[in-house]
Design an enzyme around this catalytic site. Structure first.
Site, PDB file in Angstrom:
ATOM      1  CE  LYS A  15       1.998  49.681  -9.889  1.00 27.64           C
ATOM      2  NZ  LYS A  15       0.993  49.367  -8.860  1.00 27.64           N
ATOM      3  NE  ARG A 129      -6.020  43.847 -10.844  1.00 27.03           N
ATOM      4  CZ  ARG A 129      -4.777  44.224 -10.532  1.00 27.03           C
ATOM      5  NH1 ARG A 129      -4.297  45.377 -10.971  1.00 27.03           N
ATOM      6  NH2 ARG A 129      -4.037  43.473  -9.768  1.00 27.03           N
ATOM      7  NE  ARG A 162      -3.003  40.092 -11.228  1.00 21.89           N
ATOM      8  CZ  ARG A 162      -2.217  41.149 -11.061  1.00 21.89           C
ATOM      9  NH1 ARG A 162      -2.311  42.184 -11.872  1.00 21.89           N
ATOM     10  NH2 ARG A 162      -1.330  41.185 -10.096  1.00 21.89           N
ATOM     11  NE  ARG A 173      -0.615  41.696  -5.599  1.00 20.97           N
ATOM     12  CZ  ARG A 173      -1.673  41.969  -6.340  1.00 20.97           C
ATOM     13  NH1 ARG A 173      -2.804  41.326  -6.152  1.00 20.97           N
ATOM     14  NH2 ARG A 173      -1.609  42.894  -7.258  1.00 20.97           N
TER      15      ARG A 173
HETATM   16  P1  ADP Z   1      -2.258  48.602 -10.621  1.00 23.47           P
HETATM   17  O1  ADP Z   1      -1.713  48.364 -12.021  1.00 23.47           O
HETATM   18  O2  ADP Z   1      -1.613  49.777  -9.953  1.00 23.47           O
HETATM   19  O3  ADP Z   1      -2.244  47.383  -9.763  1.00 23.47           O
HETATM   20  P2  ADP Z   1      -4.850  48.825 -11.988  1.00 23.47           P
HETATM   21  O4  ADP Z   1      -4.613  49.850 -13.048  1.00 23.47           O
HETATM   22  O5  ADP Z   1      -4.916  47.412 -12.432  1.00 23.47           O
HETATM   23  O6  ADP Z   1      -3.775  49.015 -10.776  1.00 23.47           O
HETATM   24  O7  ADP Z   1      -6.197  49.239 -11.225  1.00 23.47           O
HETATM   25  C1  ADP Z   1      -6.726  48.423 -10.183  1.00 23.47           C
HETATM   26  C2  ADP Z   1      -8.253  48.387 -10.306  1.00 23.47           C
HETATM   27  O8  ADP Z   1      -8.788  49.682 -10.000  1.00 23.47           O
HETATM   28  C3  ADP Z   1      -8.772  48.037 -11.697  1.00 23.47           C
HETATM   29  O9  ADP Z   1      -9.921  47.246 -11.543  1.00 23.47           O
HETATM   30  C4  ADP Z   1      -9.107  49.406 -12.329  1.00 23.47           C
HETATM   31  O10 ADP Z   1     -10.168  49.305 -13.258  1.00 23.47           O
HETATM   32  C5  ADP Z   1      -9.510  50.233 -11.112  1.00 23.47           C
HETATM   33  N1  ADP Z   1      -9.088  51.644 -11.192  1.00 23.47           N
HETATM   34  C6  ADP Z   1      -7.930  52.131 -11.685  1.00 23.47           C
HETATM   35  N2  ADP Z   1      -7.876  53.473 -11.561  1.00 23.47           N
HETATM   36  C7  ADP Z   1      -9.035  53.848 -10.948  1.00 23.47           C
HETATM   37  C8  ADP Z   1      -9.591  55.114 -10.528  1.00 23.47           C
HETATM   38  N3  ADP Z   1      -8.918  56.260 -10.691  1.00 23.47           N
HETATM   39  N4  ADP Z   1     -10.801  55.097  -9.942  1.00 23.47           N
HETATM   40  C9  ADP Z   1     -11.466  53.939  -9.760  1.00 23.47           C
HETATM   41  N5  ADP Z   1     -11.014  52.714 -10.121  1.00 23.47           N
HETATM   42  C10 ADP Z   1      -9.820  52.664 -10.709  1.00 23.47           C
HETATM   43  P1  AMP Z   2       1.623  43.328 -10.732  1.00 22.43           P
HETATM   44  O1  AMP Z   2       1.036  42.841 -12.016  1.00 22.43           O
HETATM   45  O2  AMP Z   2       2.494  44.534 -10.889  1.00 22.43           O
HETATM   46  O3  AMP Z   2       0.569  43.489  -9.661  1.00 22.43           O
HETATM   47  O4  AMP Z   2       2.593  42.159 -10.240  1.00 22.43           O
HETATM   48  C1  AMP Z   2       2.104  40.867  -9.901  1.00 22.43           C
HETATM   49  C2  AMP Z   2       3.174  40.092  -9.142  1.00 22.43           C
HETATM   50  O5  AMP Z   2       4.323  39.890  -9.995  1.00 22.43           O
HETATM   51  C3  AMP Z   2       3.728  40.784  -7.898  1.00 22.43           C
HETATM   52  O6  AMP Z   2       2.924  40.572  -6.738  1.00 22.43           O
HETATM   53  C4  AMP Z   2       5.106  40.131  -7.783  1.00 22.43           C
HETATM   54  O7  AMP Z   2       5.020  38.823  -7.233  1.00 22.43           O
HETATM   55  C5  AMP Z   2       5.528  39.970  -9.243  1.00 22.43           C
HETATM   56  N1  AMP Z   2       6.293  41.164  -9.696  1.00 22.43           N
HETATM   57  C6  AMP Z   2       5.894  42.092 -10.594  1.00 22.43           C
HETATM   58  N2  AMP Z   2       6.849  43.024 -10.756  1.00 22.43           N
HETATM   59  C7  AMP Z   2       7.872  42.698  -9.936  1.00 22.43           C
HETATM   60  C8  AMP Z   2       9.120  43.283  -9.625  1.00 22.43           C
HETATM   61  N3  AMP Z   2       9.522  44.420 -10.199  1.00 22.43           N
HETATM   62  N4  AMP Z   2       9.912  42.647  -8.714  1.00 22.43           N
HETATM   63  C9  AMP Z   2       9.532  41.507  -8.141  1.00 22.43           C
HETATM   64  N5  AMP Z   2       8.353  40.903  -8.363  1.00 22.43           N
HETATM   65  C10 AMP Z   2       7.518  41.486  -9.255  1.00 22.43           C
END
Ligand code: ADP
Ligand code: AMP
Length: 219
Positions: A15, A129, A162, A173
């Protein structure tokens, strides 16, 4: 009419990666609830202290705190053309609250790309990541490595792993996502705005598929 897009999908689906690209292409702000919480944690605000207690456990921050934070962000002037939401809503209650907030801004959720990825791949993506300290840009040690190890390609800041990307917290999660966020798929499907996106494809391909869905939106 403003354009509001909600990126839905499990942790690690991509995302944040996609949000950055799409927000830039559409010229709307990228609003990541997780990034805003992490900024508050860094600055040791009251919200940050409260949020951190649950984030470290892989649980969700209470709805009331999260909704107030997003409402405040969406009322900023840069959101007049719309916004791309990443990580919000995450519960049915948050989704209802968002609908009410957007009505106040004469808008609605126009599109929900649901980025789906098999669970095993999610764990590999999250544990590999690397996130940028300054602005939350994301990289992956194997799938999307930075040009220079430990440095963000975009702003040169330090990359870190992280705390909640440790394998135990990641598993928690994903479980929380399945229990609390999955019902949103049906919710947005019923509203006729959900589009399925295969998130296991290459990053560029996923972006292209989301852009195609956006081009079909009638404002
Ligand atoms: P989210 O925001 O949904 O938690 P991220 O965008 O942070 O996910 O992506 C999670 C990890 O996967 C990151 O290390 C990113 O570089 C990698 N990633 C994202 N999209 C892809 C893809 N299509 N193929 C391979 N790796 C990806
Ligand atoms: P993310 O960066 O989206 O992976 O979010 C990291 C953490 O922030 C999550 O595991 C939750 O603990 C908290 N968080 C992010 N967005 C929300 C949401 N919309 N509602 C509740 N907790 C959230």
């Amino acid at each position: 009419m403003p354009l509001y897009i909600v990126l839905l999908g499990p942790p690690g689906a991509g995302k944040g990666t996609q949000a950055q690209r799409i927000a830039q292409a559409m010229n709307i702000p990228h609003i990541s609830s997780g990034d805003i919480f992490r900024e508050n944690i860094k600055n040791k605000t009251d919200l940050g202290v409260q949020a951190n207690r649950v984030i470290v456990k892989g649980e969700l921050v209470p709805d009331d705190l999260t909704i107030a934070m997003i409402k405040d962000r969406l009322s900023k002037a840069d959101c007049q053309p719309g916004a791309l939401l990443d990580g919000f809503p995450r519960t049915p209650f948050q989704a209802e609250a968002l609908a009410k907030i957007l009505t106040e801004f004469r808008g609605k959720v126009n599109l929900v790309p649901y980025i789906n990825v098999p669970e095993q791949l999610l764990i590999e993506r999250l544990t590999g990541r690397w996130t940028c300290r300054a602005q939350g840009h994301v990289f992956h040690e194997k799938f999307n490595p930075p040009r220079q190890a430990g440095r963000c390609d975009i702003d040169g800041s330090e990359l870190y792993q992280r705390d909640d990307d440790k394998v135990e917290t990641v598993t928690k999660r994903i479980k929380v996502y399945l229990q609390q966020t999955l019902p949103l798929i049906e919710y947005y499907q019923r509203m006729g705005v959900l589009v399925n996106i295969d998130g296991s494809q290459e990053i560029d391909q996923v972006t292209a598929n989301i852009m195609t869905a956006i081009e079909k939106v009638n404002l």
